[in-house]
Motif scaffolding. Structure first.
Motif, PDB file in Angstrom:
ATOM      1  N   SER A 255      41.229  48.162  36.991  1.00  0.00           N
ATOM      2  CA  SER A 255      41.777  46.990  37.700  1.00  0.00           C
ATOM      3  C   SER A 255      41.542  46.570  39.102  1.00  0.00           C
ATOM      4  O   SER A 255      41.193  45.715  39.673  1.00  0.00           O
ATOM      5  N   ASP A 259      39.429  43.683  40.841  1.00  0.00           N
ATOM      6  CA  ASP A 259      39.979  42.893  41.955  1.00  0.00           C
ATOM      7  C   ASP A 259      39.096  43.007  43.404  1.00  0.00           C
ATOM      8  O   ASP A 259      39.145  41.804  44.073  1.00  0.00           O
ATOM      9  N   ARG A 265      35.022  43.564  33.837  1.00  0.00           N
ATOM     10  CA  ARG A 265      35.922  44.614  33.385  1.00  0.00           C
ATOM     11  C   ARG A 265      35.476  45.557  32.314  1.00  0.00           C
ATOM     12  O   ARG A 265      35.609  46.644  32.061  1.00  0.00           O
TER      13      ARG A 265
END
Length: 324
Positions: A255, A259, A265
């Motif tokens: 994550s 970010d 992902r």
């Protein structure tokens, strides 16, 4: 254009936009950043096996700030370390070995990550023998270059005559593959997993050579280590805890990459499965690093091997180990 290639171009575009957006808020080699008293730590853009600095602040002592400085390649991190422009860095072991061999004021403080590499190519390239006459991408001066040449030789191919080697930046590997400029490449994540998502496959393991999966280390500037030993010790402690936290919570690691760098992902999850985080400097690891240095000399990356007795500053890691 088929779907896998459309997906590849889309992922590359997102990554480029994300990196462009980051340059305004993260320190770069051309900007000093905010806190003049911060400990400055160099790392590479968008590579999951060099992400530990982003976890270090949560383990920093009170009133200590870690400023992340982004670079495009490990030799640039090593040069910044040698000049004192940064204090610490997460970077490729070959760059650190080159600095030590050149008697620059840099030393290895800890390991950081094994793996993070892959040898991938077009679906029709099923075995190393199918690489004969093909164009193969690689990043010059890296552990991946050594692994590629050792792998080719182990399979009866001369790197100088039987294939066409193409030196490319890490960030260019997947796009060069998609554009047909190379038929295969041995490089680092995220390019390996991006290409695999677009239809490339693993030709052979990148780790079945005498250097194994040796790749990334945590290094320091000698003057910083000598003059600010307490801060160096605290930073090594924060680094080892960051590595352990990432190992214990791979979802948070993934994550964070999404970010910070806008990575896909699904690709990120694949990439981190190809990485073994670590920080210890045990005898087996030091042996692999010494073998890497010998192979760098054999393949003309270094004129002479560094003095491995001078390569490490283990006292900081030993203090960490004693206190845990």
């Amino acid at each position: 254009m088929n779907y896998p290639l459309r997906r590849l171009f889309s992922m590359l575009a997102v990554a480029l936009l994300a990196v462009a957006g980051l340059t305004g808020c993260l320190a770069t080699p051309d900007s000093a950043g905010g806190d003049p008293n911060a400990v400055r730590i160099g790392t590479l853009r968008g590579q999951p096996h060099l992400y530990a600095p982003y976890f270090m602040q949560r383990f920093a002592p009170q009133n200590t700030s870690y400023e992340i400085v982004l670079f495009e390649n490990s030799p640039d991190i090593k040069n910044a370390l040698a000049s004192g422009a940064i204090d610490l860095g997460v970077l490729g072991a070959p760059a650190m070995l080159a600095g030590i061999a050149a008697e620059q004021d840099v030393r290895i403080l800890a390991s950081a990550a094994d793996g993070g590499s892959g040898f991938v190519g077009r679906p029709e390239i099923r075995t190393p023998q199918d690489l004969r006459g093909k164009k193969i991408g690689f990043p010059a001066g890296s552990s991946q270059e050594i692994a590629l040449k050792l792998t080719l030789r182990a399979n009866g191919l001369d790197p100088d005559t039987d294939v066409q080697l193409v030196n490319l930046a890490y960030s260019d590997m997947a796009s060069a593959y998609s554009a047909g400029r190379v038929d295969a490449f041995l490089s680092a994540e995220m390019g390996v997993s991006i290409a695999r998502q677009a239809g490339a496959h693993q030709i052979v393991s990148a780790y079945d050579t005498p250097i194994g999966a040796t790749n990334i280390v945590f290094g320091g500037n000698g003057r910083f280590l000598d003059e600010q030993g307490d801060r160096a010790r605290d930073a090594v402690m924060a680094f080892t805890r960051a590595i352990d936290a990432m190992k214990g919570d791979r979802a948070a690691w993934a994550s964070g990459l999404v970010d910070t760098f806008g990575t896909d992902r699904a690709v990120t999850d694949i990439a981190i499965e190809n990485i073994t985080l670590r920080w210890r400097l045990d005898d087996e690891y030091r042996g692999r690093v010494a073998e890497l240095a010998r192979q760098m000399v054999a393949f003309d990356q270094l004129p002479t091997a560094p003095d491995m007795t001078e390569a490490y500053r283990p006292e900081f890691l030993e203090t960490v180990g004693a206190g845990r």
